[in-house]
Design a protein around this motif. Structure first.
Motif, mmCIF file in Angstrom:
data_model
loop_
_atom_site.group_PDB
_atom_site.id
_atom_site.type_symbol
_atom_site.label_atom_id
_atom_site.label_comp_id
_atom_site.label_asym_id
_atom_site.label_seq_id
_atom_site.Cartn_x
_atom_site.Cartn_y
_atom_site.Cartn_z
ATOM 1 N N LEU A 12 -59.366 25.854 31.344
ATOM 2 C CA LEU A 12 -58.710 24.710 30.716
ATOM 3 C C LEU A 12 -57.881 23.922 31.726
ATOM 4 N N VAL A 13 -57.165 24.636 32.604
ATOM 5 C CA VAL A 13 -56.361 23.978 33.631
ATOM 6 C C VAL A 13 -57.266 23.218 34.601
ATOM 7 N N SER A 14 -58.384 23.834 34.965
ATOM 8 C CA SER A 14 -59.320 23.188 35.902
ATOM 9 C C SER A 14 -59.884 21.906 35.297
ATOM 10 N N ILE A 15 -60.274 21.996 34.007
ATOM 11 C CA ILE A 15 -60.811 20.813 33.338
ATOM 12 C C ILE A 15 -59.762 19.708 33.271
ATOM 13 N N ALA A 19 -60.033 16.016 34.971
ATOM 14 C CA ALA A 19 -59.889 14.812 34.147
ATOM 15 C C ALA A 19 -58.791 13.903 34.701
ATOM 16 N N LEU A 20 -57.665 14.512 35.123
ATOM 17 C CA LEU A 20 -56.569 13.733 35.679
ATOM 18 C C LEU A 20 -56.995 13.043 36.976
ATOM 19 N N ALA A 21 -57.696 13.778 37.844
ATOM 20 C CA ALA A 21 -58.162 13.188 39.102
ATOM 21 C C ALA A 21 -59.145 12.050 38.840
ATOM 22 N N SER A 22 -60.021 12.239 37.875
ATOM 23 C CA SER A 22 -60.989 11.182 37.541
ATOM 24 C C SER A 22 -60.278 9.937 37.031
ATOM 25 N N PHE A 23 -59.228 10.147 36.216
ATOM 26 C CA PHE A 23 -58.473 9.008 35.685
ATOM 27 C C PHE A 23 -57.779 8.249 36.808
#
Length: 238
Positions: A12-15, A19-23
């Motif tokens: 969950l932390v990795s996902i 997601a944060l990096a992609s944003f």
């Protein structure tokens, strides 16, 4: 069971991190695209009208920076070139005096535009009549009776093998642009500090040579028809 829970938390932390990096990457990309789009709009608006009717006034300081993308040169007959207008021509013949610094993605020239306001009739801005004996100078008539201009292209010296192209140059003229004579599109960042020193007074001094005269009649004859011995008889025999 405990190991399974920890594994799920790690996933969950990795996902979340992905997601944060992609944003963040998407936000940066969209910000850059928006900045370039705004620069394109501003440049397009700046070149649609060659001469603005805004009055320059006296002794105004201009401090201006921007990121700009090129478009076809708006000067008539120069549409195959690429340019970016930085300081626009003004209807009252305003002169700018200052310094331009820039960095561009392609080799560029600094285009200094001088507006020619000679008007013998007083009702239409006509270029001066110069005898071909002096040589030629490219005077470009503007559409809509807006006068004529002379474009000077100053080529900075760029290092061989450079991947970006920068320079700093003093200038004085009625308009200022970055320009690419080969027609290559480019993006540039620039800073310009200039004094808007008011309208220029025309002080032309054009003295064309007089038209060639007819010269002498070329007959070379003194009209007396003698044979050169001075007595007019033709010979001295009895």
């Amino acid at each position: 069971m405990k190991n399974k829970i920890n594994s799920n938390r790690t996933k969950l932390v990795s996902i979340s991190l992905v997601a944060l990096a992609s944003f963040i990457i998407f936000y940066i990309y969209m910000s850059e695209k928006t900045e370039i789009a705004l620069a394109q709009i501003q440049n397009s608006q700046g070149t649609n009208e060659l001469v603005t009717q805004e009055k320059g006034g006296e002794n105004k300081k201009i401090v201006q920076q921007g990121v700009v993308t090129s478009s076809p040169d708006p000067l008539p007959g120069h549409e195959a070139h690429q340019s970016v207008t930085i300081l626009r021509l003004k209807g009252d013949n305003t002169v700018y005096d200052g310094t331009l610094s820039f960095i561009a993605s392609k080799p560029v020239e600094v285009q200094i535009i001088s507006r020619n306001m000679s008007s013998p009739s007083g009702t239409e801005a006509l270029p001066p009549q110069i005898s071909p004996e002096f040589g030629t100078m490219s005077i470009i008539p503007l559409p809509g009776g807006q006068g004529s201009v002379i474009s000077s292209l100053i080529q900075p010296q760029f290092p061989e093998g450079a991947t970006s192209f920068s320079g700093s140059i003093p200038f004085a003229g009625n308009g200022l642009a970055l320009h690419n004579l080969a027609g290559d599109e480019f993006v540039a960042s620039y800073s310009v500090v200039a004094d808007q020193v008011g309208p220029a007074a025309r002080v032309d001094e054009i003295v064309n040579p007089p038209p060639a005269g007819d010269g002498d009649d070329g007959d070379g004859d003194d009209g007396d028809g003698d044979d050169g011995d001075g007595d007019g008889n033709g010979d001295d025999e009895n």
